[in-house]
Enzyme design. Structure first.
Site, PDB file in Angstrom:
ATOM      1  N   GLY A  50       6.578   0.537  -0.622  1.00 53.88           N
ATOM      2  CA  GLY A  50       7.974  -0.428  -0.852  1.00 53.88           C
ATOM      3  C   GLY A  50       9.016  -0.406   0.240  1.00 53.88           C
ATOM      4  N   TRP A  52       9.473  -2.238   2.757  1.00 57.20           N
ATOM      5  CA  TRP A  52       9.985  -3.795   2.909  1.00 57.20           C
ATOM      6  C   TRP A  52      10.573  -4.349   1.875  1.00 57.20           C
ATOM      7  CZ3 TRP A  52       6.152  -7.451   5.917  1.00 57.20           C
ATOM      8  CH2 TRP A  52       5.756  -6.733   7.296  1.00 57.20           C
ATOM      9  N   ASP A  70       0.948  -5.911  -5.294  1.00 59.65           N
ATOM     10  CA  ASP A  70       0.168  -4.847  -4.503  1.00 59.65           C
ATOM     11  C   ASP A  70      -1.033  -4.453  -5.356  1.00 59.65           C
ATOM     12  OD1 ASP A  70       0.604  -3.227  -1.911  1.00 59.65           O
ATOM     13  OD2 ASP A  70      -0.975  -2.174  -3.167  1.00 59.65           O
ATOM     14  N   ASP A  90      -4.217  -8.384  -7.276  1.00 57.27           N
ATOM     15  CA  ASP A  90      -4.819  -8.405  -6.296  1.00 57.27           C
ATOM     16  C   ASP A  90      -4.518  -9.900  -5.791  1.00 57.27           C
ATOM     17  OD1 ASP A  90      -6.934  -9.054  -4.099  1.00 57.27           O
ATOM     18  OD2 ASP A  90      -8.133  -7.704  -5.114  1.00 57.27           O
ATOM     19  N   ASP A 112       2.184  -7.275   4.584  1.00 55.87           N
ATOM     20  CA  ASP A 112       1.808  -6.243   5.384  1.00 55.87           C
ATOM     21  C   ASP A 112       0.615  -5.508   4.917  1.00 55.87           C
ATOM     22  OD1 ASP A 112       2.437  -4.169   7.188  1.00 55.87           O
ATOM     23  OD2 ASP A 112       3.516  -3.122   6.098  1.00 55.87           O
ATOM     24  N   LYS A 152       0.833  -9.197   8.816  1.00 51.92           N
ATOM     25  CA  LYS A 152       0.241  -8.231   9.654  1.00 51.92           C
ATOM     26  C   LYS A 152      -1.228  -8.610   9.958  1.00 51.92           C
ATOM     27  CE  LYS A 152      -0.585  -3.813   8.333  1.00 51.92           C
ATOM     28  NZ  LYS A 152       0.056  -2.533   7.955  1.00 51.92           N
TER      29      LYS A 152
HETATM   30  C1  LIG Z   1       0.813  -0.770   4.870  1.00 50.27           C
HETATM   31  S1  LIG Z   1       0.689  -0.946   3.176  1.00 50.27           S
HETATM   32  C2  LIG Z   1       2.399  -1.619   3.017  1.00 50.27           C
HETATM   33  C3  LIG Z   1       3.734  -0.936   3.211  1.00 50.27           C
HETATM   34  C4  LIG Z   1       4.592  -1.530   2.626  1.00 50.27           C
HETATM   35  N1  LIG Z   1       5.061  -2.717   3.656  1.00 50.27           N
HETATM   36  C5  LIG Z   1       5.936  -0.793   2.704  1.00 50.27           C
HETATM   37  O1  LIG Z   1       6.928  -1.057   3.602  1.00 50.27           O
HETATM   38  O2  LIG Z   1       5.996   0.269   2.077  1.00 50.27           O
HETATM   39  C6  LIG Z   1      -0.538  -2.115   2.826  1.00 50.27           C
HETATM   40  C7  LIG Z   1      -0.659  -2.481   1.406  1.00 50.27           C
HETATM   41  O3  LIG Z   1      -1.520  -3.588   1.221  1.00 50.27           O
HETATM   42  C8  LIG Z   1      -2.095  -3.436  -0.080  1.00 50.27           C
HETATM   43  N2  LIG Z   1      -3.308  -4.292  -0.357  1.00 50.27           N
HETATM   44  C9  LIG Z   1      -4.472  -4.422   0.454  1.00 50.27           C
HETATM   45  N3  LIG Z   1      -5.284  -5.193  -0.166  1.00 50.27           N
HETATM   46  C10 LIG Z   1      -4.511  -5.939  -0.872  1.00 50.27           C
HETATM   47  C11 LIG Z   1      -4.984  -6.853  -1.951  1.00 50.27           C
HETATM   48  N4  LIG Z   1      -5.994  -7.475  -1.729  1.00 50.27           N
HETATM   49  N5  LIG Z   1      -3.899  -7.378  -2.632  1.00 50.27           N
HETATM   50  C12 LIG Z   1      -2.817  -6.903  -2.692  1.00 50.27           C
HETATM   51  N6  LIG Z   1      -2.297  -5.936  -1.968  1.00 50.27           N
HETATM   52  C13 LIG Z   1      -3.315  -5.319  -1.058  1.00 50.27           C
HETATM   53  C14 LIG Z   1      -2.478  -1.960  -0.123  1.00 50.27           C
HETATM   54  O4  LIG Z   1      -2.825  -1.357  -1.279  1.00 50.27           O
HETATM   55  C15 LIG Z   1      -1.175  -1.081   0.541  1.00 50.27           C
HETATM   56  O5  LIG Z   1      -0.374  -0.850  -0.211  1.00 50.27           O
END
Ligand SMILES: C[S@@+](CC[C@H](N)C(=O)[O-])C[C@H]1O[C@@H](n2cnc3c(N)ncnc32)[C@H](O)[C@@H]1O
Length: 197
Positions: A50, A52, A70, A90, A112, A152
């Site tokens: 979190g 961002w 998420d 999701d 992200d 990203k």
């Molecule tokens: C790099 S982290 C994000 C970090 C966040 N921007 C922060 O600043 O804390 C990537 C996130 O994408 C989520 N994610 C991956 N696939 C997803 C999906 N199908 N739907 C929703 N979230 C997803 C992961 O669970 C993970 O928490």
């Protein structure tokens, strides 16, 4: 067991009370391209843990709003932020703003999202591209005309090809690898400004 590289940005995030070092990527992008404004309505796909959301919540202010989704369980540390709503969802199950309790489109779409990496580069690139394609698929439903986006991407030939095909959707379209991205990382961000709904 997870392995965290305790580099300069990791330590800086701890000191600045941010939940992840990724905040410095968004900060650099936002400073350079002016993505998020006061009072904006922002959606953050893949917000967990979190950082961002923390950054964006401050930037939009009390009259703005941030909605994060998420697949991971809600991060309760963000609950004190009054202008933030979180959903354990999701992205592949989300097709309307109403599913996120919103009755309007957003000024800004952030993503992200990253897949669970396997270490097999082509598999990870394909999974990342699936997430990127899904964000572009829902863009007409989520992003207002003239809105901005940051997504990203794990770099690959297919990703570059796909992203070039989407360029005409925005007035301004840029790719950036922020300074705080680890040098070994193959990720970069696509930044779109002025969505031509
Ligand atoms: C790099 S982290 C994000 C970090 C966040 N921007 C922060 O600043 O804390 C990537 C996130 O994408 C989520 N994610 C991956 N696939 C997803 C999906 N199908 N739907 C929703 N979230 C997803 C992961 O669970 C993970 O928490």
């Amino acid at each position: 067991m997870g392995f965290k590289v305790q580099d300069h940005y990791f330590k800086k995030a701890k000191k600045d009370d941010f939940l992840a070092r990724s905040v410095y990527k968004l900060e650099e992008i936002d400073k350079k391209y002016k993505i998020i404004k006061k009072n904006d309505f922002v959606v953050d796909f893949g917000y967990h843990p979190g950082s961002w959301v923390q950054y964006t919540s401050r930037k939009v202010g009390v009259d703005g709003k941030v909605i994060g989704i998420d697949i991971r369980p809600l991060n309760k540390k963000l609950l004190p932020l009054k202008n933030v709503s979180l959903f354990e969802k999701d992205i592949f199950d989300v097709d309307t703003t109403a599913q996120l309790g919103a009755d309007d489109k957003f000024n800004v779409v952030l993503s992200d999202m990253a897949p669970n990496t396997t270490g097999m580069r082509s598999v990870d690139q394909d999974r990342s591209l699936n997430l990127v394609e899904k964000v572009f698929e829902v863009m007409p439903v989520f992003l207002r005309e003239n809105g901005n986006m940051v997504i990203k991407v794990f770099d690959s030939h297919q990703a570059q090809k796909f992203l070039k095909e989407q360029k005409s959707m925005f007035k301004e379209y840029d790719f950036l690898k922020p300074k705080s991205t680890r040098s070994v990382s193959k990720e970069f961000f696509v930044i779109g400004r002025g969505y031509k709904a």
